[in-house]
Design a protein around this motif. Sequence first.
Motif, PDB file in Angstrom:
ATOM      1  N   GLU A 120      -6.041   1.571  -4.152  1.00 28.50           N
ATOM      2  CA  GLU A 120      -7.380   0.995  -4.027  1.00 28.50           C
ATOM      3  C   GLU A 120      -7.371  -0.420  -3.473  1.00 28.50           C
ATOM      4  O   GLU A 120      -7.882  -1.364  -4.073  1.00 28.50           O
ATOM      5  CB  GLU A 120      -8.108   1.024  -5.366  1.00 28.50           C
ATOM      6  CG  GLU A 120      -9.616   0.967  -5.214  1.00 28.50           C
ATOM      7  CD  GLU A 120     -10.342   1.016  -6.547  1.00 28.50           C
ATOM      8  OE1 GLU A 120     -10.169   0.086  -7.345  1.00 28.50           O
ATOM      9  OE2 GLU A 120     -11.064   1.997  -6.772  1.00 28.50           O
ATOM     10  N   ASN A 121      -6.764  -0.555  -2.289  1.00 34.14           N
ATOM     11  CA  ASN A 121      -6.790  -1.836  -1.567  1.00 34.14           C
ATOM     12  C   ASN A 121      -6.233  -3.011  -2.380  1.00 34.14           C
ATOM     13  O   ASN A 121      -6.829  -4.089  -2.421  1.00 34.14           O
ATOM     14  CB  ASN A 121      -8.210  -2.149  -1.107  1.00 34.14           C
ATOM     15  CG  ASN A 121      -8.741  -1.118  -0.134  1.00 34.14           C
ATOM     16  OD1 ASN A 121      -7.967  -0.460   0.568  1.00 34.14           O
ATOM     17  ND2 ASN A 121     -10.046  -0.964  -0.078  1.00 34.14           N
ATOM     18  N   MET A 122      -5.091  -2.798  -2.997  1.00 37.79           N
ATOM     19  CA  MET A 122      -4.486  -3.867  -3.796  1.00 37.79           C
ATOM     20  C   MET A 122      -4.017  -5.032  -2.932  1.00 37.79           C
ATOM     21  O   MET A 122      -3.898  -6.160  -3.418  1.00 37.79           O
ATOM     22  CB  MET A 122      -3.308  -3.327  -4.611  1.00 37.79           C
ATOM     23  CG  MET A 122      -2.184  -2.756  -3.768  1.00 37.79           C
ATOM     24  SD  MET A 122      -0.784  -2.213  -4.754  1.00 37.79           S
ATOM     25  CE  MET A 122      -0.089  -3.792  -5.204  1.00 37.79           C
ATOM     26  N   TYR A 123      -3.754  -4.791  -1.653  1.00 35.11           N
ATOM     27  CA  TYR A 123      -3.292  -5.851  -0.764  1.00 35.11           C
ATOM     28  C   TYR A 123      -4.382  -6.386   0.161  1.00 35.11           C
ATOM     29  O   TYR A 123      -4.387  -7.558   0.500  1.00 35.11           O
ATOM     30  CB  TYR A 123      -2.112  -5.372   0.080  1.00 35.11           C
ATOM     31  CG  TYR A 123      -0.840  -5.219  -0.727  1.00 35.11           C
ATOM     32  CD1 TYR A 123      -0.264  -6.320  -1.347  1.00 35.11           C
ATOM     33  CD2 TYR A 123      -0.237  -3.983  -0.880  1.00 35.11           C
ATOM     34  CE1 TYR A 123       0.894  -6.202  -2.095  1.00 35.11           C
ATOM     35  CE2 TYR A 123       0.930  -3.848  -1.632  1.00 35.11           C
ATOM     36  CZ  TYR A 123       1.483  -4.955  -2.237  1.00 35.11           C
ATOM     37  OH  TYR A 123       2.629  -4.823  -2.987  1.00 35.11           O
ATOM     38  N   SER A 128     -11.754  -6.183   6.122  1.00 36.34           N
ATOM     39  CA  SER A 128     -11.439  -7.610   6.195  1.00 36.34           C
ATOM     40  C   SER A 128     -10.305  -7.882   7.173  1.00 36.34           C
ATOM     41  O   SER A 128     -10.178  -8.984   7.705  1.00 36.34           O
ATOM     42  CB  SER A 128     -11.071  -8.147   4.807  1.00 36.34           C
ATOM     43  OG  SER A 128      -9.876  -7.548   4.335  1.00 36.34           O
ATOM     44  N   ILE A 129      -9.462  -6.876   7.421  1.00 39.19           N
ATOM     45  CA  ILE A 129      -8.344  -7.038   8.345  1.00 39.19           C
ATOM     46  C   ILE A 129      -8.812  -7.078   9.794  1.00 39.19           C
ATOM     47  O   ILE A 129      -8.272  -7.805  10.630  1.00 39.19           O
ATOM     48  CB  ILE A 129      -7.335  -5.881   8.175  1.00 39.19           C
ATOM     49  CG1 ILE A 129      -6.586  -6.021   6.845  1.00 39.19           C
ATOM     50  CG2 ILE A 129      -6.336  -5.834   9.326  1.00 39.19           C
ATOM     51  CD1 ILE A 129      -5.667  -7.215   6.788  1.00 39.19           C
ATOM     52  N   LEU A 149      -4.904 -12.914   7.574  1.00 40.60           N
ATOM     53  CA  LEU A 149      -5.849 -12.788   6.456  1.00 40.60           C
ATOM     54  C   LEU A 149      -5.370 -13.600   5.264  1.00 40.60           C
ATOM     55  O   LEU A 149      -6.133 -14.380   4.678  1.00 40.60           O
ATOM     56  CB  LEU A 149      -6.009 -11.320   6.063  1.00 40.60           C
ATOM     57  CG  LEU A 149      -6.822 -11.063   4.786  1.00 40.60           C
ATOM     58  CD1 LEU A 149      -8.271 -11.499   4.967  1.00 40.60           C
ATOM     59  CD2 LEU A 149      -6.747  -9.588   4.388  1.00 40.60           C
ATOM     60  N   TYR A 150      -4.106 -13.440   4.901  1.00 39.82           N
ATOM     61  CA  TYR A 150      -3.555 -14.173   3.755  1.00 39.82           C
ATOM     62  C   TYR A 150      -3.538 -15.678   4.026  1.00 39.82           C
ATOM     63  O   TYR A 150      -3.793 -16.476   3.120  1.00 39.82           O
ATOM     64  CB  TYR A 150      -2.147 -13.662   3.439  1.00 39.82           C
ATOM     65  CG  TYR A 150      -2.148 -12.455   2.532  1.00 39.82           C
ATOM     66  CD1 TYR A 150      -1.668 -12.529   1.230  1.00 39.82           C
ATOM     67  CD2 TYR A 150      -2.658 -11.231   2.967  1.00 39.82           C
ATOM     68  CE1 TYR A 150      -1.693 -11.432   0.387  1.00 39.82           C
ATOM     69  CE2 TYR A 150      -2.682 -10.129   2.143  1.00 39.82           C
ATOM     70  CZ  TYR A 150      -2.204 -10.228   0.844  1.00 39.82           C
ATOM     71  OH  TYR A 150      -2.238  -9.131   0.012  1.00 39.82           O
ATOM     72  N   SER A 151      -3.253 -16.042   5.252  1.00 39.69           N
ATOM     73  CA  SER A 151      -3.250 -17.463   5.611  1.00 39.69           C
ATOM     74  C   SER A 151      -4.649 -18.061   5.472  1.00 39.69           C
ATOM     75  O   SER A 151      -4.811 -19.190   4.991  1.00 39.69           O
ATOM     76  CB  SER A 151      -2.747 -17.636   7.044  1.00 39.69           C
ATOM     77  OG  SER A 151      -2.724 -18.993   7.408  1.00 39.69           O
TER      78      SER A 151
END
Length: 228
Positions: A93-96, A101-102, A119-121
């Motif tokens: 379920e989209n844990m990452y 959003s990507i 995205l993480y940045s």
Amino acid sequence: MLKRSIVLATLIVLFTGCATLNQNKKLPINEVIKTDVPLQKKEEQTYLGAYLDKDKQDTQEHKNFGSFFNKYLNTKIGGDCSGFISVVNKKHENMYFDEKSISKHYDKSGRKSKAIFNLYSSKKQISFTEPRVGDLIFFANTLGRAAGKNKDKSNITHIGIVTEVAKDGTVKFIHNYSGKITHSYMNLRQKNTYKIGEKEINSYMLRCKSNKTSCLASNRFAGYGIVR
């Protein structure tokens, strides 16, 4: 914000990860089309969530987190490096990340691994120290002409998942490499060392002439994606 405690089995969806968005183009040399796998059993579905719960960091689930991925080892799953991450992500379920959003974080390279990094940045969730089991790990310049030069550290080309952090600083991670899911190692304390005795502490991230140390994981490392 991503939550580490959410685990819900979903249907596996295959993605093209480190390759370009054009699925008609040939994949890079280290990215081969993978096959599908059955959904996890109920007890396996709760395994990951048990680790990701911050209140259960010292449980047996935490110590044996790497074994959660054993069924993937030596299989062909996900399409490429980020395709494998996408399979794990979708099954939990989209844990990452959320796929929507990507989409806005792709650059001209078209690589999903770079889009995930971007995205993480953007959320200030890139770190270069103190990885935790379950975090993402990124590498740069592992494909194409940039592989030899290794100058553009922002050229993210590979991604994996941290499965173990040893006391000596060796980070064990699982990823799709050379067409199969495998475990590899990285130790930033000894960046130019492949092995100590029989113990591998830095895996080669690409084939280099004369096994140059610049091709070791430690010298291609680009950051950790901290999962919250």
